[in-house]
Motif scaffolding. Sequence first.
Motif, PDB file in Angstrom:
ATOM      1  N   UNK A 226       0.757  -1.313  -0.039  1.00 52.75           N
ATOM      2  CA  UNK A 226      -0.014   0.073   0.051  1.00 52.75           C
ATOM      3  C   UNK A 226       0.731   1.384  -0.037  1.00 52.75           C
ATOM      4  N   UNK A 227       2.021   1.336   0.703  1.00 54.30           N
ATOM      5  CA  UNK A 227       2.949   2.237   0.903  1.00 54.30           C
ATOM      6  C   UNK A 227       3.454   2.605  -0.592  1.00 54.30           C
ATOM      7  N   UNK A 228       3.839   1.702  -1.194  1.00 54.78           N
ATOM      8  CA  UNK A 228       4.450   1.677  -2.609  1.00 54.78           C
ATOM      9  C   UNK A 228       3.414   2.286  -3.805  1.00 54.78           C
ATOM     10  N   UNK A 229       2.327   1.817  -3.449  1.00 54.02           N
ATOM     11  CA  UNK A 229       1.244   2.347  -4.544  1.00 54.02           C
ATOM     12  C   UNK A 229       0.941   3.800  -4.151  1.00 54.02           C
ATOM     13  N   UNK A 230       0.614   4.180  -2.680  1.00 57.06           N
ATOM     14  CA  UNK A 230       0.521   5.721  -2.496  1.00 57.06           C
ATOM     15  C   UNK A 230       1.588   6.453  -2.842  1.00 57.06           C
ATOM     16  N   UNK A 231       2.768   6.024  -2.926  1.00 56.04           N
ATOM     17  CA  UNK A 231       4.121   6.811  -3.481  1.00 56.04           C
ATOM     18  C   UNK A 231       3.933   6.956  -4.900  1.00 56.04           C
ATOM     19  N   UNK A 232       3.762   5.932  -5.517  1.00 59.85           N
ATOM     20  CA  UNK A 232       3.578   5.906  -6.860  1.00 59.85           C
ATOM     21  C   UNK A 232       2.578   6.952  -7.451  1.00 59.85           C
TER      22      UNK A 232
END
Length: 68
Positions: free
Chosen positions: A13-19
């Motif tokens: 989720x953190x990676x997707x939010x950063x992207x």
Amino acid sequence: SLSENLREAMATRAEIEQAKGVIIATTGCTPDEAFERLREQSQQENVKLREIAAEIVARAQRRSMPRH
């Protein structure tokens, strides 16, 4: 284990939010549009959404690194 699965889900989720943040910053689109772009690219390339997100974040980090 459950805690490993939860940790993995949170990291994803953190990676997707950063992207999404990178896409919003570079295109000016909405968060929903950014997620849709990620999803479409994932389907087109037949690559997991998390992997697409990680690559977008990695590219943004490389671009922001100072040149020596």
